[in-house]
Design an enzyme around this catalytic site. Structure first.
Site, mmCIF file in Angstrom:
data_model
loop_
_atom_site.group_PDB
_atom_site.id
_atom_site.type_symbol
_atom_site.label_atom_id
_atom_site.label_comp_id
_atom_site.label_asym_id
_atom_site.label_seq_id
_atom_site.Cartn_x
_atom_site.Cartn_y
_atom_site.Cartn_z
ATOM 1 C CB SER A 91 112.938 -22.438 10.390
ATOM 2 O OG SER A 91 113.782 -21.236 10.626
ATOM 3 C CE1 TYR A 114 113.147 -22.084 5.761
ATOM 4 C CE2 TYR A 114 113.899 -20.645 7.135
ATOM 5 C CZ TYR A 114 113.684 -21.834 6.845
ATOM 6 O OH TYR A 114 114.241 -23.135 7.705
#
Length: 172
Positions: free
Chosen positions: A57, A70
């Site tokens: 990501s 995350y």
């Protein structure tokens, strides 16, 4: 191997519990680590070349404050990619990560509605604010992953590729 599982539940530096942090590490870093371990062990035992693509990501570069665990886990995945690619380059195993930007998926729709009080028109509004006039599309990502898995991507290994329409570090 494609490591595509991911957990994107919300948590900031101040409100993330140890349990939430551990969940992110388990899904976004530990699972890819051990899946890669098994795949590389198999490939090396068979003396067979291979390819691994990790789905990362762009949050690995920092991410929004509400995605702290995350972002930490995906940053770890980028480091793991480089480490494993370096370690197994002479085994002819190519390992890369594709850092995905904002993508229009059913999961993203659910996240926008659950965490950001988004209405039915959130996707249209979000797309209008993007440089290319849309969010990324899953089929575009799939095509890029297939390319990275194929011989057409040549000798590329240890790369962490930002798949996004925003340019990291560039500011208006």
């Amino acid at each position: 191997l494609v490591n595509a599982a991911g957990l994107t539940s919300r948590g900031s530096l101040l409100d993330t519990t140890p349990e939430l942090f551990d969940q992110h590490i388990a899904i976004n870093l530990k699972a890819p680590f051990f899946a890669m371990q098994a795949a590389v062990a198999d490939m090396t035992a068979r003396k067979a070349p291979g390819t691994i693509v990790n789905i990362g990501s762009n949050c690995a570069h920092g991410g929004p404050p509400y995605l702290a665990p995350y972002s930490a886990a995906k940053a770890g995945l980028a480091g793991l990619t480089r480490n494993a690619a370096h370690a197994h380059r002479f085994d002819r195993i190519r390992i890369n990560t594709l850092n995905i930007g904002w993508t229009a998926t059913e999961g993203e729709d659910a996240v926008q509605r659950a965490f950001h009080d988004a209405g039915d028109d959130w996707l249209q509004q979000a797309a209008e604010r993007q440089p290319m006039g849309k969010l990324g599309q899953p089929d575009e990502i799939a095509d890029f992953v297939v390319f990275l898995l194929s011989d057409r991507s040549g000798v590329v290994t240890g790369s962490v590729i930002d798949w996004d329409q925003n340019v990291l570090g560039a500011l208006d």
